[in-house]
Design an enzyme around this catalytic site. Structure first.
Site, PDB file in Angstrom:
ATOM      1  N   MET A   1       0.855  -1.184   0.000  1.00  0.00           N
ATOM      2  CA  MET A   1       0.000   0.000   0.000  1.00  0.00           C
ATOM      3  C   MET A   1       0.883   1.223   0.000  1.00  0.00           C
ATOM      4  SD  MET A   1      -3.061  -0.845  -0.092  1.00  0.00           S
ATOM      5  CE  MET A   1      -3.162  -2.499  -0.730  1.00  0.00           C
ATOM      6  N   CYS A   2       0.769   2.048  -0.984  1.00  0.00           N
ATOM      7  CA  CYS A   2       1.899   2.909  -1.190  1.00  0.00           C
ATOM      8  C   CYS A   2       1.631   4.066  -2.129  1.00  0.00           C
ATOM      9  CB  CYS A   2       3.031   2.092  -1.821  1.00  0.00           C
ATOM     10  SG  CYS A   2       3.155   0.452  -1.158  1.00  0.00           S
ATOM     11  N   GLY A   3       2.693   4.841  -2.312  1.00  0.00           N
ATOM     12  CA  GLY A   3       2.689   5.869  -3.320  1.00  0.00           C
ATOM     13  C   GLY A   3       3.762   5.566  -4.357  1.00  0.00           C
TER      14      GLY A   3
END
Lengths: 445, 231, 298
Positions: free
Chosen positions: C1-3
């Site tokens: 889960m990230c950018g």
């Protein structure tokens, strides 16, 4: 005896443990109808539970408190992390989210009255907030669900806390299905649905997925409500360590962890019985996640799913929860499964104690129904009194145990006050097996 | 209307989203407001309750004008996911493209998107009217309960999957229809609604007669084993 | 889960600013991934020369490390950045240098190799990680960055993206795969090795495995649509460019901006706010199940 003296004894009929009576009837039902079984209530199989833990009362090494005389406080504050207006409860047992739709308006009102009388909160459900419910609940938690039925920003601002529902113990990963029988004109109007049709609820939120997007969603809800309301995040127990960590990282003030014994208005039986974790096995890793983040007791943990008594509540708190929530138990307190209804249950092909067709809307107790005649059977004032009585008993029971353990506040219960009765419970909770200082895994294998 | 003459500006280079929202949500706020340097920030102009005219001068992030009540919000750029989510009333006008879940669960008001909308436009919509001058992505109108979705361009895969009573109008091609969605005959009532919406959205170059109308086949309204594969 | 962020420069005049622009994009994705960050910078390929990135190198070990590399590749050169080192050596010496790196111990880990890739990652806020390695001063042709909110695996440097499992290849991922354990076991049986329990590393390994069979990147990505289950937005870096792929459901955000000078990718528009000429860019979202691919002319 007319039988031939020489005929050998006959084999008695023998039932299969694998194909037991319930399995056989389910195969027969499936073959006849072509649809999976949808029902209400929670899992019915035997699972490791709080009964597998016992408290160690005080004696010489620890000193007990005098029952009723010496203080044993029960209050709890929820949502202290970011919210300007945290929730203050007089007792750490709350009413879990159950929708108007799944329950009658009378049942919702009774829950509100009962909870308010003892100074605790109730929770809306997948269907919005009714004026009766808001009016009769001194503290009301507003659920924010994937389907957003009845979702209204005015109600959001009227709520005392907001619970973002990611999942539910009875069906982590699943949506819902409220069958057409329960979509009455009023329910239909609140949910913008045609009357009498099956209402399908989504399993994911429509506008966010995952913790990085949840963080943005939580911020939006805070912006809309002036950062006043505590934001809860509710998850069904399945990967509690990760789910709790991520909900906290996304900004939750309070985590609600619901085990597989938690009820539902209507879900596939296969989901209820085969998906999720028993709550006993989920609490420890949830607490561990909070401890690893340095936020245990700062982000509060509410656990639910099969909580029945003050003993269950005390055990959950000792394992590290801050409060518990009840759903099924509250419905029983209202009159569900009453032996007085035996004749009516018989007409529905069941018996008191086994009634689970909550989805059908024909509840003779007037609780899980939208039929005006059936619903009118439940007097919300009397029902409220029963709920208040039951919540008071739970609180007194928990206090009795806590005093016996020498605690002047329920929150001072700790894992070391417990022993496990079974290897399973010891493995799941890391509470040593009774009479030993050992639990499976301790010392390594 | 003289109050609107004064130009009220919030510059996000010098102010914050918190100040912006609490200012616009306050009971004293009236008239027209311009938000400078939005730069894709989230939750801009959310939870508004007054009939303000708000211009977001650039790109908006997630949930712009979320849960709007009565305000008229114009986004002079693209909008991120969930623009005008759960809008109750008022209007939101995106001059650029909108990301996924535009108008999700919205119950009222008008959402106009001059460009394209991403996946799941109008998901679970509950009464809103959405007009998209461009095209919409896959699963648009998923579980749409009521309201109107007008698409002047094309629709992606699985348009209107599991929809209830929402009306879907598409002028271009539909890549595929979702479960329980079917083309319907355009009734006079449909046509009148569509004409009004195109007019409200300021779209004069596409005649209402050039659209097709889609809606629920209502086969999933009550469980039937013969439809099991569609669930 | 990230950018995720990515920047592919079409206009060579922007190359001196590649690191600065990427650092700024990475910083804006902090809320999406505050646990760790990483980035791959492509540039400076020289004919006949290989670059190897290693990490976990303590300052006290540098001398021994340098001497060891020089023993197998006399003309090798070194750039040290925090606990990372970039070794440049001849293509012929690359296997020997790599063998030395992998045998060096003391916590030193091989990160990537290729003609132009340099890959850095670390635990901490993205801004701090970028500063530690001096990203702002780096130059090159394209870069990919990632900020991580760990889901089911630990917050470690090894778990930070990008993952490189083949020459000049790297992958960053936003989402959550649901069949990566089975796939990892299959790939391990086929001879691949994995450093972490991370689902994204499996995706990177899977693509390398397909590329090693002679498939083109677009073919490998198309195959992943049927073999990888779950939710993903991938950005894959290669020597000459990068590719983007989203799963069929496409729940995880992705936005792209294209001008005459560059193609930029990010999880959110916010990351583009500081790019030159962004107000005139074509901004669009990649469609699900479609492979997007940008390449510099070879």
């Amino acid at each position: 005896m007319s039988q031939n003296k020489n005929s050998p004894p006959r084999t008695a009929p023998r039932f299969s443990a694998t194909f037991d009576v319930n399995t056989i009837s389910e195969i027969q039902r499936a073959a006849a109808t072509g649809i999976y079984d949808i029902r209400g209530a929670g899992t019915k199989r035997k699972l490791p539970h709080f009964d597998d833990l016992l408290f160690l009362g005080a004696s010489v090494s620890r000193y007990p408190l005098e029952g009723y005389r010496e203080r044993c406080d029960t209050d709890v504050v929820l949502g202290t992390r970011f919210a300007k207006k945290p929730i203050r409860l007089k007792t750490p047992v709350t009413i879990a989210g159950m929708s108007f739709g799944a329950l009658s308006a009378q049942a919702k009102e009774a829950l509100g009255r009962g909870a308010s009388a003892v100074g605790t909160s109730t929770t809306t459900g997948d269907g919005g907030m009714t004026p009766e419910e808001r009016g009769h609940s001194s503290t009301l938690v507003y659920q924010y669900l994937p389907s957003r039925y009845g979702m209204n920003p005015d109600d959001l601002r009227r709520a005392d806390a907001i619970e973002v529902v990611v999942g539910q113990g009875a069906k982590p990963g699943g949506g819902g299905m409220l069958l057409g029988q329960k979509i009455s004109p009023r329910v239909a109007k609140m949910r913008n649905l045609p009357e009498g049709i099956d209402q399908r609820s989504a399993c994911r939120h429509p506008d966010w997925t995952g913790p990085d997007d949840l963080e943005i969603k939580i911020e939006e809800l805070r912006e809309i409500t002036n950062w006043e309301k505590p934001i809860y995040v509710k998850v069904g127990a399945s990967r509690p360590y990760y789910d709790v960590s991520l909900a906290v990282k996304a900004g939750a003030d309070v985590i609600v962890l619901d085990g597989m014994q938690g009820g539902t208005a209507a879900t596939q039986e296969v989901f209820i019985e085969h998906v999720g974790l028993p709550i006993l096995s989920a609490i420890r890793s949830a607490v561990q996640a909070l401890q690893d983040l340095g936020l245990h007791r700062q982000v509060q943990l509410i656990v639910s799913g099969g909580i029945r008594s003050g003993a269950d509540m005390a055990k959950a708190l000792a394992l590290g929860a801050d409060a518990v929530a009840i759903g099924t138990a509250a419905l029983i307190a209202l009159g569900d499964q009453s032996p007085d209804l035996a004749a009516e249950y018989a007409k529905l092909g069941t018996v008191p104690g086994a009634y689970d067709d909550w989805q059908e809307g024909r509840d003779p107790a007037g609780i899980t129904t939208q039929d005006p005649e059936l619903a009118a059977r439940l007097d919300p004032i009397l029902g409220g009194r029963r709920i208040a009585n039951y919540l008071s008993v739970m609180t007194m029971e928990a206090q009795a145990i806590a005093r016996a353990c020498g605690k002047s506040h329920l929150h001072n219960l700790e894992p070391e006050d417990l022993v496990s009765l079974t290897m399973e419970a010891a493995a799941m909770t890391k509470i040593p097996l009774a009479g030993t200082d050992w639990y499976p895994g301790k010392g390594g294998f | 209307m003289s109050a609107t003459l004064e130009k009220q500006v919030i510059d996000l280079h010098t102010s914050t989203v918190r100040v912006l929202n609490s200012t616009l949500q306050s009971e004293d706020a009236t008239g027209a407001w311009t938000i400078l340097h939005p730069e894709g920030r989230h939750s801009l102009a959310v939870g508004l309750t007054a009939p303000l005219d708000v211009t977001i001068d650039g790109q908006a992030g997630y949930y712009a004008a979320g849960m709007n009540q009565r305000a008229n919000v114009v986004i002079k750029g693209n909008a991120g996911p969930g623009v005008a989510e759960n809008m109750m009333s008022g209007s939101v006008h995106v001059e650029g493209n909108a990301s996924m879940a535009a108008g999700a669960t919205a119950q009222g008001g008008l959402l106009v998107i001059d460009g394209d909308a991403g996946a799941r436009c109008g998901i679970s919509m509950k009464g809103v009217s959405i007009v998209v001058r461009g095209s919409v992505g896959h699963m648009s109108g998923f579980m749409a309960q009521s309201g109107n979705l007008v698409v002047c361009g094309d629709a992606g895969e699985a348009l209107g999957d599991s929809l209830y009573e929402a009306r879907l109008f598409v002028r271009g091609t539909v890549k595929s229809l979702g479960a329980d969605c079917e083309e319907k005959k355009m009734t006079d009532e449909d046509l009148a609604i569509l004409k009004d919406l195109l007019k409200e959205a300021g779209i004069t170059d596409y005649p209402a007669e050039s659209f097709r109308r889609y809606g629920s086949a209502r086969r999933l309204y009550n469980f039937n084993v013969d439809n099991a594969s569609a669930y | 889960m990230c950018g995720i962020v990515g920047l592919f420069l079409k206009n060579p005049r922007l190359q001196p600013q590649l690191g600065a622009l990427t650092a700024q994009m990475l910083k804006t994705m902090t809320e999406r991934g505050p646990d760790s960050a990483g980035f791959a910078v492509y540039g400076g390929a020289q004919h006949g020369q290989s670059k190897i990135t290693v990490r976990g190198l303590e300052e006290s070990q540098r001398k021994d490390f340098e001497a060891g590399v020089l023993a197998v590749s006399q003309k090798a050169t070194f750039v040290f950045r925090d606990d990372h080192a970039i070794i440049t050596c001849s293509d012929e010496a690359e296997p020997a240098v790599r063998a030395f790196v992998e045998g060096f111990g003391h916590g030193v880990v091989f990160v990537s190799s290729g003609d132009s890739i340099e890959l850095y990652k670390g635990v901490g806020l993205p801004e701090d990680v970028a500063a530690r390695f001096g990203l702002s001063e780096m130059t090159g042709t394209h870069a990919i960055g990632h900020t991580r909110m760990a889901t089911e695996s630990a917050v470690t440097t090894a778990g930070a993206h990008p993952f490189s499992t083949g020459p000049d290849q790297c992958l960053v991922h936003n989402g959550s795969l649901s069949n990566h354990n089975t796939l990892r076991r299959q790939l391990v049986r086929d001879g691949l090795s994995f450093e972490t329990e991370n689902d994204s590393e499996v995706a990177a390994g899977y693509l390398s495995w397909r590329l090693s069979k002679g498939e083109r990147l677009d073919e490998a990505l198309t195959a992943s649509l049927s073999d990888l289950d779950g939710f993903y937005t991938f950005v894959v870096g290669t020597r000459d460019g990068f590719a983007v792929l989203r799963d069929p459901v496409a729940c995880k955000p992705a936005v792209m901006a294209e001008t005459e000078d560059y193609v930029a990718f990010a999880s959110e528009y916010r990351a583009f706010a500081g790019l030159p000429g962004i107000e005139k860019a074509t901004v669009f979202e990649p469609e699900p199940q479609r492979v997007y691919h940008w390449e510099h002319a070879a």
